[in-house]
Structures are given as structure tokens and as C-alpha cells.
Design a protein around this motif. Structure first.
Motif, PDB file in Angstrom:
ATOM      1  N   SER A  72       0.836  -1.206   0.000  1.00  0.00           N
ATOM      2  CA  SER A  72       0.000   0.000   0.000  1.00  0.00           C
ATOM      3  C   SER A  72       0.868   1.252   0.000  1.00  0.00           C
ATOM      4  CB  SER A  72      -0.932  -0.004   1.215  1.00  0.00           C
ATOM      5  OG  SER A  72      -1.705   1.174   1.254  1.00  0.00           O
ATOM      6  N   CYS A  73       0.623   2.126  -0.959  1.00  0.00           N
ATOM      7  CA  CYS A  73       1.294   3.428  -1.008  1.00  0.00           C
ATOM      8  C   CYS A  73       0.489   4.487  -0.271  1.00  0.00           C
ATOM      9  CB  CYS A  73       1.504   3.874  -2.458  1.00  0.00           C
ATOM     10  SG  CYS A  73       2.383   2.677  -3.476  1.00  0.00           S
ATOM     11  N   SER A  74      -0.826   4.367  -0.275  1.00  0.00           N
ATOM     12  CA  SER A  74      -1.703   5.307   0.432  1.00  0.00           C
ATOM     13  C   SER A  74      -3.090   4.704   0.526  1.00  0.00           C
ATOM     14  CB  SER A  74      -1.777   6.654  -0.298  1.00  0.00           C
ATOM     15  OG  SER A  74      -2.557   6.541  -1.476  1.00  0.00           O
ATOM     16  N   TYR A  75      -3.872   5.224   1.441  1.00  0.00           N
ATOM     17  CA  TYR A  75      -5.276   4.837   1.533  1.00  0.00           C
ATOM     18  C   TYR A  75      -6.056   5.978   2.162  1.00  0.00           C
ATOM     19  CZ  TYR A  75      -3.882   3.704   6.321  1.00  0.00           C
ATOM     20  OH  TYR A  75      -3.377   3.763   7.605  1.00  0.00           O
ATOM     21  N   ASP A  76      -7.324   6.080   1.809  1.00  0.00           N
ATOM     22  CA  ASP A  76      -8.171   7.158   2.310  1.00  0.00           C
ATOM     23  C   ASP A  76      -9.607   6.662   2.380  1.00  0.00           C
ATOM     24  OD1 ASP A  76      -8.963   9.811   3.064  1.00  0.00           O
ATOM     25  OD2 ASP A  76      -9.580  10.198   1.007  1.00  0.00           O
ATOM     26  N   THR A  77     -10.315   7.059   3.420  1.00  0.00           N
ATOM     27  CA  THR A  77     -11.731   6.723   3.577  1.00  0.00           C
ATOM     28  C   THR A  77     -12.512   7.987   3.888  1.00  0.00           C
ATOM     29  OG1 THR A  77     -11.191   4.515   4.445  1.00  0.00           O
ATOM     30  CG2 THR A  77     -13.419   5.359   4.858  1.00  0.00           C
ATOM     31  N   GLU A  78     -13.565   8.229   3.136  1.00  0.00           N
ATOM     32  CA  GLU A  78     -14.447   9.366   3.376  1.00  0.00           C
ATOM     33  C   GLU A  78     -15.865   8.842   3.597  1.00  0.00           C
ATOM     34  OE1 GLU A  78     -13.571  12.460   3.810  1.00  0.00           O
ATOM     35  OE2 GLU A  78     -11.455  12.085   3.369  1.00  0.00           O
ATOM     36  N   LEU A  79     -16.518   9.346   4.660  1.00  0.00           N
ATOM     37  CA  LEU A  79     -17.831   8.839   5.070  1.00  0.00           C
ATOM     38  C   LEU A  79     -18.929   9.873   4.831  1.00  0.00           C
ATOM     39  CD1 LEU A  79     -16.747   7.238   8.470  1.00  0.00           C
ATOM     40  CD2 LEU A  79     -16.818   6.159   6.200  1.00  0.00           C
ATOM     41  N   PHE A  80     -20.171   9.394   4.788  1.00  0.00           N
ATOM     42  CA  PHE A  80     -21.312  10.298   4.631  1.00  0.00           C
ATOM     43  C   PHE A  80     -21.532  11.134   5.881  1.00  0.00           C
ATOM     44  CE2 PHE A  80     -22.285   6.936   1.526  1.00  0.00           C
ATOM     45  CZ  PHE A  80     -22.427   7.717   0.395  1.00  0.00           C
ATOM     46  N   GLY A  81     -21.163  10.622   7.017  1.00  0.00           N
ATOM     47  CA  GLY A  81     -21.195  11.405   8.237  1.00  0.00           C
ATOM     48  C   GLY A  81     -22.569  11.550   8.851  1.00  0.00           C
ATOM     49  N   ALA A  82     -22.652  12.507   9.782  1.00  0.00           N
ATOM     50  CA  ALA A  82     -23.844  12.652  10.623  1.00  0.00           C
ATOM     51  C   ALA A  82     -25.110  12.951   9.839  1.00  0.00           C
ATOM     52  CB  ALA A  82     -23.609  13.748  11.658  1.00  0.00           C
ATOM     53  N   SER A  83     -24.973  13.519   8.659  1.00  0.00           N
ATOM     54  CA  SER A  83     -26.179  13.859   7.887  1.00  0.00           C
ATOM     55  C   SER A  83     -26.923  12.620   7.410  1.00  0.00           C
ATOM     56  CB  SER A  83     -25.803  14.703   6.670  1.00  0.00           C
ATOM     57  OG  SER A  83     -25.081  13.937   5.724  1.00  0.00           O
ATOM     58  N   ARG A  84     -26.191  11.489   7.270  1.00  0.00           N
ATOM     59  CA  ARG A  84     -26.788  10.248   6.743  1.00  0.00           C
ATOM     60  C   ARG A  84     -27.555  10.525   5.459  1.00  0.00           C
ATOM     61  NH1 ARG A  84     -30.560   8.243  10.373  1.00  0.00           N
ATOM     62  NH2 ARG A  84     -30.529  10.138  11.651  1.00  0.00           N
ATOM     63  N   SER A  85     -26.968  11.366   4.638  1.00  0.00           N
ATOM     64  CA  SER A  85     -27.620  11.803   3.407  1.00  0.00           C
ATOM     65  C   SER A  85     -26.836  11.288   2.209  1.00  0.00           C
ATOM     66  CB  SER A  85     -27.667  13.339   3.364  1.00  0.00           C
ATOM     67  OG  SER A  85     -28.241  13.801   2.164  1.00  0.00           O
ATOM     68  N   PRO A  86     -27.491  10.606   1.277  1.00  0.00           N
ATOM     69  CA  PRO A  86     -26.769  10.145   0.080  1.00  0.00           C
ATOM     70  C   PRO A  86     -26.365  11.322  -0.797  1.00  0.00           C
ATOM     71  CG  PRO A  86     -29.125   9.762  -0.166  1.00  0.00           C
ATOM     72  CD  PRO A  86     -28.928  10.257   1.237  1.00  0.00           C
ATOM     73  N   HIS A  87     -25.080  11.507  -0.984  1.00  0.00           N
ATOM     74  CA  HIS A  87     -24.572  12.624  -1.776  1.00  0.00           C
ATOM     75  C   HIS A  87     -23.192  12.252  -2.299  1.00  0.00           C
ATOM     76  CE1 HIS A  87     -22.788  13.377   2.209  1.00  0.00           C
ATOM     77  NE2 HIS A  87     -21.830  14.050   1.582  1.00  0.00           N
ATOM     78  N   PRO A  88     -22.660  12.982  -3.263  1.00  0.00           N
ATOM     79  CA  PRO A  88     -21.337  12.663  -3.777  1.00  0.00           C
ATOM     80  C   PRO A  88     -20.294  12.700  -2.670  1.00  0.00           C
ATOM     81  CG  PRO A  88     -22.445  14.229  -5.215  1.00  0.00           C
ATOM     82  CD  PRO A  88     -23.287  14.110  -3.986  1.00  0.00           C
ATOM     83  N   VAL A  89     -19.482  11.658  -2.600  1.00  0.00           N
ATOM     84  CA  VAL A  89     -18.421  11.580  -1.589  1.00  0.00           C
ATOM     85  C   VAL A  89     -17.116  11.279  -2.325  1.00  0.00           C
ATOM     86  CG1 VAL A  89     -18.910   9.144  -1.128  1.00  0.00           C
ATOM     87  CG2 VAL A  89     -17.690  10.501   0.569  1.00  0.00           C
ATOM     88  N   THR A  90     -16.041  11.994  -1.950  1.00  0.00           N
ATOM     89  CA  THR A  90     -14.777  11.923  -2.693  1.00  0.00           C
ATOM     90  C   THR A  90     -13.640  11.477  -1.788  1.00  0.00           C
ATOM     91  OG1 THR A  90     -15.498  13.704  -4.177  1.00  0.00           O
ATOM     92  CG2 THR A  90     -13.143  13.235  -4.106  1.00  0.00           C
ATOM     93  N   ALA A  91     -12.908  10.476  -2.235  1.00  0.00           N
ATOM     94  CA  ALA A  91     -11.696  10.011  -1.563  1.00  0.00           C
ATOM     95  C   ALA A  91     -10.552  10.021  -2.570  1.00  0.00           C
ATOM     96  CB  ALA A  91     -11.901   8.611  -0.979  1.00  0.00           C
ATOM     97  N   TRP A  92      -9.312   9.977  -2.075  1.00  0.00           N
ATOM     98  CA  TRP A  92      -8.176  10.104  -2.978  1.00  0.00           C
ATOM     99  C   TRP A  92      -7.053   9.159  -2.590  1.00  0.00           C
ATOM    100  CZ3 TRP A  92      -3.261  12.747  -1.919  1.00  0.00           C
ATOM    101  CH2 TRP A  92      -3.091  13.057  -0.570  1.00  0.00           C
ATOM    102  N   GLY A  93      -6.118   9.002  -3.503  1.00  0.00           N
ATOM    103  CA  GLY A  93      -4.940   8.192  -3.252  1.00  0.00           C
ATOM    104  C   GLY A  93      -3.730   8.826  -3.903  1.00  0.00           C
ATOM    105  N   ALA A  94      -2.536   8.370  -3.518  1.00  0.00           N
ATOM    106  CA  ALA A  94      -1.314   8.970  -4.049  1.00  0.00           C
ATOM    107  C   ALA A  94      -0.176   7.959  -4.069  1.00  0.00           C
ATOM    108  CB  ALA A  94      -0.905  10.188  -3.210  1.00  0.00           C
TER     109      ALA A  94
END
Length: 444
Positions: free
Chosen positions: A127-149
Motif C-alpha cells: 500500500s502506497c496510500s489509503y483514504d476513507t471518506e464517510l457520509f457522516g452525521a447527515s446520513r444523506s446520500p450525496h457525492p463523496v470523494t476520496a483520494w490516493g497517491a
């Protein structure tokens, strides 16, 4: 109309002042395209994919992984049946960045712990990198963006420094990873970028201290500025107050040019409604993403129908050495370019207060004087990804400066075009008069 590009010295061969006027006119017309693309208000739950994105298949393993080239955008699909793979073919000197934006259906059920995971691995599975992005407290389906490098200098790992094939691994996080709880596919937008090495050795340590005081948002009456519905359609805004409307379930995108030595600050204000009650936790979210769409920082606030505001936590000025910091809010401020402000209003607000649009004001400040960049030993891809429009660290071309004036200032393209044409006509008349005078009096 496409962007007008001139190579070095080309403008001088266009015929003096007439060529300069044509160059200005072409730049104005080129600047009109992105302004037109972002004039509409995004629909609730929709995402505007890059219209130039190429469609690639998501492979269940590395064997059939489609290649992602730097400087391009791609569309794909994430089914939820496990991780999917894409390939990056990299040299042994450049840093590489990849982002994935997942767009679940507007009616998808998601929890606060659901989200998106992105990792970059070498051909041996390291693994060179890892990232996790969550919907969070809103619990609302919406675009969510994560990245790697894949980073050469910052990683310190020999496994991720060599040239060769690397793999981008994308999968759902939380219970959304199971097909039974969330069987609907999510649409994906993928981007890749490369950053060349420095021409000279640069700093290798993060800044020890920086001014962490919160910036005061600019006061005043906001100007109307419709948002984009995705990264690719985000309109430019600069320092000032900007107003639009947002409906429950909508995600709004703006981009702010930030040069080396500068730092952005933003406050979002959501107006009140006649309805009261039905508090929604994490209803309003404001996030900052850097030029490669890496998450930098965010803030959220609940909403019950009374006006609310939220300010982004302070970030340091853009500096190359920030990448060596452990905190995202510092390491994300590693290069100049267009930073993105992303606002989301939770879909559940409609259940409590109705589906109507609410007034939203975004107040933006950019502190600091532009500084020279670190000096790359080559060009990034995309070519302009690490340059702020018209600033010291950018290309410095007249087209960038005029685009910034048009988009950031909210100036109408037609108004500027008429001004340019008027000036061009006046210039032509003066030259004609001078030629007539010279012909009548050749000894003058």
C-alpha cells in the motif's frame, strides 16, 4: 468554444496591435465557455460529471484493470460486490494523485459510517496510500470523494518509488459494502494527475508553526453566484460574499484560486424558513478540497429552520513543505491551484421542513500575498493543475488573469466583450487617421 492557447512568441507574429486585440478577443471568448457551463442551479441529488470523461470498466482484479492517464477524467460504476481496480503506469520521479467521487442514487439508504475507500498499491500489493471518506452525521446520500497517491519524496518507502504499474483500489466502506444492504450501483468519476519533482532540493520537514487564527469573513451584501453541480462545473469565486439557493439533498461546488503563500477561508450561512422544529443533525456541511480533489478540512452544523452559519477550521498558507505534516488540514495545502468549496444540505431536511429551496451565502477570504512556486523540473499533468489563475505560482498568462477577472468578479462576458470590441474599434479608427495624416504629409 474551445480555449485559445498561444505558444511563446506567437502573439508577436500576429501583427502588432491588431494581433494583440485578436488575442484579447480570443481570450474573452474562451473565458465565456466555463461561465456559461455553470449558470444553472443544480437539481437536488444530481451530480454533473465531467462532459469530457471517458468511460472505463471497473475490473474485479488487477488482471483486467483499465489504465488511467494523468490529465484525464473517467466514468465508471461501483457495484458494491467488493473492491474494483484501475491501473496507473508511472515513472520513477513524479508524484501521482488519483481521486474517486462516488455518486449514490438519491434514494439510497446510507448510514453515518458508510462511505468510500480509495487505496493505491504497487504491483506486489504494497500500500502506497489509503483514504476513507464517510457520509457522516447527515446520513444523506450525496457525492463523496476520496483520494490516493504514489509519492516519491514523502512516502519514504522504496516499494512505492520505482517506475511501473500501480493499482487504484476503490470500494465502499461500512455496511454499504454489502450488496444486501445497498444493492444499487454507485456512479464513479475518476481523475488522475502527476506532479514533477523539484528542479532543486526542497524542504523535507513540515512547518513547525503557522498562524492558526480564524480569518474574519468579508461582510457586505452578497452577489448572486449560481453553483456548479460537480467539480468539473464549479464556477470560480474569489474573495467576497456569494449567494445562491440550495434544496435538501443538493451538493453545490465552487472553486477558489489560491496561490503559493495564500490560504483560503470560508463561512457558509443558511437562511431561516417559516417552518420551525424537526432538528436535523449535521444538516449543513462545508468541505474544502485541494486541486487534486483531496479532502483538506470540513465543518458541519445542525438545522431546525432558524438561520445557521459554519466556518471552516483555519488552514495554513499553501507551501510545498506542508505535505510532510501528519494532519490533512496541513498536508492538503501542498500546492497552488483551484481549491474547491463543497456545500451539502441533507436530504432529511425535507422530511422536517419541506423540500423548498433555502437562501445560502458563501463568504470567502483569501489571505496572504502570492509567492513564487518551488520550481518544478517539468510540467504537471494536467498542465495547469498546480497554478492559481493570474498569480505568481501560475502560468501568468493574460488568459488566466482575464478568466479570473470574469469568473471571480462575476463580470458579464457580454459586457467585457463589448468593451473589448469598442476598444478595438477605437484603436482601428486612430490607426486609420494616423495613416491618412502620414499620406497627406509624408515629411512629418
Amino acid at each position: 468554444m474551445g480555449t485559445v492557447r498561444l505558444r511563446s512568441g506567437e502573439g508577436a507574429r500576429m501583427g502588432g496591435r491588431t494581433g494583440a486585440a485578436l488575442l484579447i478577443l480570443g481570450t474573452v471568448l474562451a473565458a465565456a465557455s466555463p461561465a456559461r457551463a455553470s449558470t444553472g442551479t443544480p437539481e437536488s441529488g444530481s451530480y454533473a460529471f465531467d462532459p469530457g470523461a471517458r468511460t472505463v470498466a471497473a475490473a474485479p482484479g488487477t488482471g483486467g484493470a483499465a489504465g488511467l492517464a494523468a490529465g484525464h477524467s473517467y466514468r465508471s460504476t461501483l457495484t458494491g460486490k467488493g473492491p474494483v481496480y484501475y491501473r496507473l503506469d508511472l515513472d520513477g520521479t513524479s508524484n501521482a494523485y488519483v481521486s474517486a467521487t462516488a455518486v449514490p442514487p438519491a434514494d439510497a439508504e446510507v448510514s453515518a459510517a458508510d462511505g468510500l475507500k480509495v487505496a493505491v498499491q504497487d504491483a506486489d500489493g504494497h500500500s502506497c496510500s489509503y483514504d476513507t471518506e464517510l457520509f457522516g452525521a447527515s446520513r444523506s446520500p450525496h457525492p463523496v470523494t476520496a483520494w490516493g497517491a504514489r509519492e516519491i519524496a514523502a512516502s519514504g518507502r522504496t516499494a512505492c518509488r520505482s517506475a511501473g504499474s500501480y493499482y487504484v483500489v476503490v470500494e465502499r466502506a461500512g455496511r454499504a459494502a454489502g450488496t444486501e444492504s445497498s444493492p444499487q450501483p454507485w456512479q464513479l468519476e475518476l481523475t488522475a494527475a502527476t506532479e514533477p519533482p523539484l528542479a532543486r532540493p526542497g524542504p523535507t520537514r513540515a512547518p513547525e508553526a503557522w498562524d492558526s487564527a480564524s480569518a474574519t469573513p468579508p461582510p457586505g451584501t452578497p452577489a448572486s453566484r449560481p453553483a456548479g453541480a460537480g467539480f468539473a462545473t464549479a464556477p470560480l469565486v474569489g474573495e467576497g460574499a456569494w449567494q445562491t439557493a440550495v434544496r435538501p439533498g443538493q451538493t453545490l461546488y465552487y472553486k477558489v484560486p489560491v496561490d503559493w503563500g495564500q490560504r483560503p477561508a470560508a463561512t457558509v450561512e443558511l437562511g431561516g424558513t417559516a417552518e420551525r422544529g424537526g432538528y436535523t443533525a449535521g444538516a449543513l456541511e462545508l468541505a474544502l478540497f485541494n486541486p487534486v480533489r483531496a479532502h483538506v478540512t470540513d465543518v458541519g452544523v445542525g438545522y431546525d429552520g432558524t438561520q445557521k452559519s459554519a466556518a471552516l477550521p483555519p488552514v495554513p498558507p499553501v507551501a510545498y513543505r506542508n505535505r510532510y505534516a501528519a494532519r490533512d488540514a496541513v498536508s492538503g495545502m501542498r500546492f497552488a491551484g483551484s481549491y474547491y468549496l463543497v456545500v451539502h444540505l441533507a436530504a432529511r431536511v425535507a422530511d422536517r421542513l419541506g423540500p423548498g429551496a433555502l437562501p445560502l451565502t458563501l463568504r470567502v477570504r483569501v489571505d496572504g500575498e502570492p509567492q513564487a512556486g518551488p520550481g518544478y523540473a517539468g510540467r504537471p499533468s494536467p498542465r495547469d493543475v498546480f497554478g492559481a489563475a493570474g498569480g505568481a505560482g501560475g502560468a501568468g498568462a493574460s488568459g488566466d488573469t482575464l478568466l479570473k477577472a470574469l469568473a471571480v468578479g462575476g463580470i458579464g462576458t457580454g459586457t467585457v466583450l463589448l468593451a473589448v470590441l469598442g476598444g478595438w474599434t477605437a484603436l482601428a479608427r486612430r490607426r486609420a487617421a494616423q495613416m491618412r495624416t502620414s499620406a497627406q504629409n509624408p515629411t512629418a
